[in-house]
Enzyme design. Structure first.
Site, PDB file in Angstrom:
ATOM      1  N   ASN A 197     -67.300  96.479   2.792  1.00  0.00           N
ATOM      2  CA  ASN A 197     -66.815  96.753   1.435  1.00  0.00           C
ATOM      3  C   ASN A 197     -66.297  95.470   0.795  1.00  0.00           C
ATOM      4  OD1 ASN A 197     -66.270  98.922  -0.500  1.00  0.00           O
ATOM      5  ND2 ASN A 197     -64.109  98.480  -0.147  1.00  0.00           N
TER       6      ASN A 197
ATOM      7  N   ILE B 198     -71.337  98.332  -8.027  1.00  0.00           N
ATOM      8  CA  ILE B 198     -71.286  98.967  -6.702  1.00  0.00           C
ATOM      9  C   ILE B 198     -69.791  99.148  -6.456  1.00  0.00           C
ATOM     10  CG2 ILE B 198     -71.788  98.770  -4.246  1.00  0.00           C
ATOM     11  CD1 ILE B 198     -74.159  96.955  -4.962  1.00  0.00           C
ATOM     12  N   PRO B 199     -69.289 100.373  -6.658  1.00  0.00           N
ATOM     13  CA  PRO B 199     -67.849 100.600  -6.860  1.00  0.00           C
ATOM     14  C   PRO B 199     -66.982 100.527  -5.605  1.00  0.00           C
ATOM     15  CG  PRO B 199     -69.010 102.679  -6.900  1.00  0.00           C
ATOM     16  CD  PRO B 199     -70.060 101.609  -6.776  1.00  0.00           C
ATOM     17  N   CYS B 200     -66.833  99.344  -5.046  1.00  0.00           N
ATOM     18  CA  CYS B 200     -65.982  99.159  -3.879  1.00  0.00           C
ATOM     19  C   CYS B 200     -64.512  99.424  -4.194  1.00  0.00           C
ATOM     20  CB  CYS B 200     -66.186  97.774  -3.281  1.00  0.00           C
ATOM     21  SG  CYS B 200     -66.053  96.415  -4.452  1.00  0.00           S
ATOM     22  N   HIS B 201     -64.149  99.381  -5.476  1.00  0.00           N
ATOM     23  CA  HIS B 201     -62.763  99.659  -5.861  1.00  0.00           C
ATOM     24  C   HIS B 201     -62.390 101.120  -5.624  1.00  0.00           C
ATOM     25  CE1 HIS B 201     -65.133 100.570  -9.486  1.00  0.00           C
ATOM     26  NE2 HIS B 201     -64.179 101.435  -9.784  1.00  0.00           N
TER      27      HIS B 201
END
Length: 160
Positions: free
Chosen positions: A115, A124-127
């Site tokens: 991540n 690419i929503p790593c948050h």
């Protein structure tokens, strides 16, 4: 090719190669970290990416439709594919991502490492990945940015 755009979380450098987004970088930028090519604000892929990010920050976009080419290992790419399945305004824990990949909770640390290596944050929503107890944990762009992004997705009001 690359361009820099302004955002509520600071300048973002968008990087395109062979017709796909390969990176979104937070300021301060680490020059030499990856191949950039020439600055090209008028590159069609970068123009679309900049527009979609502006729509996201204004609250008018909940999904991105961009060609993506993140460079990484097979494991990293499998984790990043799972991140794309976490919907706008939703979160998942590192252990949940590991389970979706058919791994035990012990793999949550490896999920966290992958991540953190995501080269295309926000899109690419790593948050959207949080600790098992619901706390905010590490984010390559800093926890303050992570919190702003999560609040944006919870809020009806636009940031930009």
């Amino acid at each position: 090719m690359w361009t820099v755009i302004e955002s509520p979380i600071g300048p973002l450098r968008l990087v395109e190669q062979d017709g796909a987004i390969t990176a979104i970088e937070f300021s301060p930028f680490r020059d030499g970290a990856r191949p950039l090519g020439a600055e090209a604000a008028d590159n069609p892929v970068l123009v679309v990416a900049a527009r979609q990010l502006a729509e996201y920050f204004s609250g008018d976009r909940t999904e991105f439709d961009l060609p993506l080419a993140p460079a990484g290992s097979a494991w990293q790419r499998s984790v990043w594919a799972q991140l794309l399945g976490i919907g706008y305004g939703e979160t998942a824990s590192y252990g949940e991502i590991a389970a979706r990949l058919g791994k035990t909770n012990a793999a949550s640390r490896a999920v966290g490492t992958a991540n953190g290596a995501n080269p295309i944050p926000i899109v690419i929503p790593c948050h959207r990945v949080i600790g098992a107890n619901g706390t905010l944990t590490g984010y390559a762009g800093g926890l303050e940015r992570k919190q702003v992004l999560l609040e944006l997705e919870r809020d009806e009001d636009a940031l930009f």
